[in-house]
Scaffold this motif. Structure first.
Motif, PDB file in Angstrom:
ATOM      1  N   UNK A  62    -108.723  42.609  17.071  1.00  0.00           N
ATOM      2  CA  UNK A  62    -108.570  43.190  15.744  1.00  0.00           C
ATOM      3  C   UNK A  62    -107.804  44.512  15.825  1.00  0.00           C
ATOM      4  N   UNK A  63    -106.901  44.709  14.872  1.00  0.00           N
ATOM      5  CA  UNK A  63    -106.177  45.969  14.725  1.00  0.00           C
ATOM      6  C   UNK A  63    -106.414  46.499  13.315  1.00  0.00           C
ATOM      7  N   UNK A  64    -106.787  47.764  13.213  1.00  0.00           N
ATOM      8  CA  UNK A  64    -106.897  48.423  11.907  1.00  0.00           C
ATOM      9  C   UNK A  64    -105.964  49.621  11.954  1.00  0.00           C
ATOM     10  N   UNK A  65    -104.945  49.595  11.114  1.00  0.00           N
ATOM     11  CA  UNK A  65    -103.822  50.526  11.229  1.00  0.00           C
ATOM     12  C   UNK A  65    -103.564  51.230   9.904  1.00  0.00           C
ATOM     13  N   UNK A  66    -103.330  52.540   9.988  1.00  0.00           N
ATOM     14  CA  UNK A  66    -103.041  53.310   8.777  1.00  0.00           C
ATOM     15  C   UNK A  66    -101.805  54.177   9.035  1.00  0.00           C
ATOM     16  N   UNK A  67    -100.630  53.628   8.777  1.00  0.00           N
ATOM     17  CA  UNK A  67     -99.412  54.429   8.910  1.00  0.00           C
ATOM     18  C   UNK A  67     -99.250  55.375   7.726  1.00  0.00           C
ATOM     19  N   UNK A  68     -98.773  56.577   7.989  1.00  0.00           N
ATOM     20  CA  UNK A  68     -98.517  57.523   6.890  1.00  0.00           C
ATOM     21  C   UNK A  68     -97.261  57.152   6.117  1.00  0.00           C
ATOM     22  N   UNK A  69     -96.275  56.641   6.830  1.00  0.00           N
ATOM     23  CA  UNK A  69     -95.023  56.162   6.232  1.00  0.00           C
ATOM     24  C   UNK A  69     -94.573  54.950   7.042  1.00  0.00           C
ATOM     25  N   UNK A  70     -93.583  54.227   6.525  1.00  0.00           N
ATOM     26  CA  UNK A  70     -93.029  53.116   7.291  1.00  0.00           C
ATOM     27  C   UNK A  70     -93.976  51.955   7.462  1.00  0.00           C
ATOM     28  N   UNK A  71     -94.741  51.653   6.417  1.00  0.00           N
ATOM     29  CA  UNK A  71     -95.683  50.544   6.497  1.00  0.00           C
ATOM     30  C   UNK A  71     -94.983  49.220   6.802  1.00  0.00           C
ATOM     31  N   UNK A  72     -93.748  49.094   6.303  1.00  0.00           N
ATOM     32  CA  UNK A  72     -93.026  47.836   6.527  1.00  0.00           C
ATOM     33  C   UNK A  72     -92.729  47.600   8.004  1.00  0.00           C
ATOM     34  N   UNK A  73     -92.587  48.667   8.772  1.00  0.00           N
ATOM     35  CA  UNK A  73     -92.336  48.525  10.205  1.00  0.00           C
ATOM     36  C   UNK A  73     -93.572  47.995  10.925  1.00  0.00           C
ATOM     37  N   UNK A  74     -94.733  48.412  10.469  1.00  0.00           N
ATOM     38  CA  UNK A  74     -95.984  47.929  11.061  1.00  0.00           C
ATOM     39  C   UNK A  74     -96.204  46.464  10.693  1.00  0.00           C
ATOM     40  N   UNK A  75     -95.967  46.133   9.425  1.00  0.00           N
ATOM     41  CA  UNK A  75     -96.120  44.728   9.018  1.00  0.00           C
ATOM     42  C   UNK A  75     -95.142  43.832   9.777  1.00  0.00           C
ATOM     43  N   UNK A  76     -93.936  44.302   9.972  1.00  0.00           N
ATOM     44  CA  UNK A  76     -92.937  43.523  10.714  1.00  0.00           C
ATOM     45  C   UNK A  76     -93.390  43.296  12.148  1.00  0.00           C
ATOM     46  N   UNK A  77     -93.956  44.340  12.759  1.00  0.00           N
ATOM     47  CA  UNK A  77     -94.441  44.195  14.137  1.00  0.00           C
ATOM     48  C   UNK A  77     -95.555  43.156  14.198  1.00  0.00           C
ATOM     49  N   UNK A  78     -96.503  43.258  13.299  1.00  0.00           N
ATOM     50  CA  UNK A  78     -97.612  42.301  13.280  1.00  0.00           C
ATOM     51  C   UNK A  78     -97.106  40.879  13.107  1.00  0.00           C
ATOM     52  N   UNK A  79     -96.144  40.707  12.209  1.00  0.00           N
ATOM     53  CA  UNK A  79     -95.588  39.384  11.941  1.00  0.00           C
ATOM     54  C   UNK A  79     -94.850  38.844  13.161  1.00  0.00           C
ATOM     55  N   UNK A  80     -94.022  39.685  13.762  1.00  0.00           N
ATOM     56  CA  UNK A  80     -93.230  39.262  14.920  1.00  0.00           C
ATOM     57  C   UNK A  80     -94.095  38.951  16.135  1.00  0.00           C
ATOM     58  N   UNK A  81     -95.208  39.673  16.249  1.00  0.00           N
ATOM     59  CA  UNK A  81     -96.062  39.514  17.434  1.00  0.00           C
ATOM     60  C   UNK A  81     -97.187  38.505  17.232  1.00  0.00           C
ATOM     61  N   UNK A  82     -97.188  37.819  16.084  1.00  0.00           N
ATOM     62  CA  UNK A  82     -98.164  36.753  15.870  1.00  0.00           C
ATOM     63  C   UNK A  82     -99.554  37.203  15.486  1.00  0.00           C
ATOM     64  N   UNK A  83     -99.685  38.387  14.890  1.00  0.00           N
ATOM     65  CA  UNK A  83    -100.964  38.837  14.353  1.00  0.00           C
ATOM     66  C   UNK A  83    -101.043  38.440  12.884  1.00  0.00           C
ATOM     67  N   UNK A  84    -102.237  38.075  12.443  1.00  0.00           N
ATOM     68  CA  UNK A  84    -102.447  37.653  11.060  1.00  0.00           C
ATOM     69  C   UNK A  84    -103.003  38.811  10.240  1.00  0.00           C
TER      70      UNK A  84
END
Length: 260
Positions: A117-139
Motif C-alpha cells: 500500500x502507498x498513501x501519497x500526498x503531493x503538494x503539487x504535481x499530482x499528475x506525475x504521481x498518478x502517472x507513476x502509479x499507472x506506469x508501475x502497475x499500482x491500482x
C-alpha cells in the motif's frame, strides 16, 4: 493522544489498519506516532534526511514513549527501508516530481518489495504521481481532497493488485467525460484532476479548480501583454486547458448538468 492536522488526519485515515508503516520524509514523526498510538499500526519507521527534523522526530517518539515501536532513521527517501520491513509507505508534503523520483529509485533498489500500500500526498504535481502509479502497475483505490490554511491538498491511496492493468483501464476510461475533449486529452485531464475525484463529483474539487483557474487567468493576462509568438502560443494553450477544465467541471455529477 496526539491530534493531527486535517491534512495528516486524511492521510492517517487512508492507511489500512494493521499495517506496518514507513513514513518517508517524516519531519516530526507526527503521522507514525499517531498511527501507533491509536493502534492502527503495530509499528512504524520514520525516515528523515535532515538533522533538524530527525532530532524533532526522535524527541516526539521518545516523549510518546514509543521508542520500542517506532524506529527513527536518517536517510534519503526509501534508503531507510529494507525489503519486507513495511506493509505500507506514506510520503507527504513534497512535490510530485520528487515523490515519483523517490518511488522510482526505491523500487529499482527493491525497497518496495513486500509493500502492499502507498498513501501519497503531493503538494503539487499530482499528475506525475498518478502517472507513476499507472506506469508501475499500482491500482489507485482512493483519492481525497482537503483544504487547510487556504491551500488544497490531494491524498492518493494505491495498492498492489494482480488485476491492476484491467482495473486501471476502466478507471482511466474517458467515456464519461465530454465527448469533444477526445481520448488523449481526456486521459491527461484524468491524471491531472483525479479519476476518482471526478467520477464521484467531489465538491471540493470544484472549489480547488476554481482557485487554480484564477491563477491560470492571471498568467494569461500577463502573457497577453507580450507580443512575442511564444507568449501568444503559450496563452492560447493555457486558454484551451482552462476551457477543458471548465467543461469537465460543468459535467461533474454533483452539478446535474448535461455533458453532451
Amino acid at each position: 493522544m496526539l491530534k493531527l492536522s486535517k491534512r495528516l488526519q486524511t492521510i492517517a485515515d487512508l492507511v489500512a489498519p494493521g499495517t506496518r508503516v514507513a513514513d518517508i520524509g517524516s519531519d516530526h514523526a507526527l503521522l507514525p506516532t499517531y498511527l501507533v498510538q491509536t493502534g492502527r499500526s503495530p509499528s512504524a519507521i520514520a525516515g528523515e534526511l535532515n538533522a533538524g527534523p530527525l532530532a524533532a522526530a526522535k524527541k516526539q517518539v521518545k516523549e510518546a514513549g514509543l521508542e520500542a515501536k517506532i524506529d527513527v532513521r536518517q536517510g534519503d527517501g526509501l534508503d531507510v527501508l529494507q525489503a519486507g520491513e513495511a506493509d505500507a509507505v506514506t510520503i507527504a508534503g513534497m512535490g510530485g516530481c520528487l515523490m515519483a523520483a523517490i518511488l522510482s529509485r526505491g523500487a529499482a533498489a527493491g525497497k518496495l518489495d513486500g509493500v502492499r500500500e502507498l498513501v501519497l500526498q503531493p503538494n503539487v504535481g499530482e499528475e506525475l504521481v498518478r502517472s507513476w502509479l499507472l506506469d508501475e502497475g499500482w491500482l489507485l483505490t482512493a483519492e481525497e481532497i482537503v483544504e487547510e490554511d487556504g491551500r488544497w491538498y490531494e491524498v492518493l491511496r494505491a495498492v498492489r493488485s494482480s488485476d491492476a492493468d484491467a482495473l486501471n483501464g476502466k478507471l482511466y476510461d474517458t467515456s464519461f467525460l465530454p465527448s469533444g475533449i477526445g481520448q488523449e486529452r481526456g486521459r491527461r485531464l484524468l491524471l491531472r484532476m483525479g479519476p476518482l475525484l471526478l467520477r464521484r463529483g467531489e465538491p471540493l474539487l470544484g472549489a480547488k479548480w476554481a482557485h487554480e483557474l484564477e491563477k491560470m487567468e492571471y498568467i494569461c493576462r500577463q502573457l497577453s501583454l507580450s507580443e512575442t509568438p511564444e507568449a501568444k502560443e503559450k496563452e492560447a494553450g493555457l486558454r484551451r486547458d482552462m476551457d477543458e477544465i471548465k467543461e469537465v467541471l460543468a459535467c461533474l455529477p454533483m452539478d446535474k448538468r448535461s455533458c453532451s
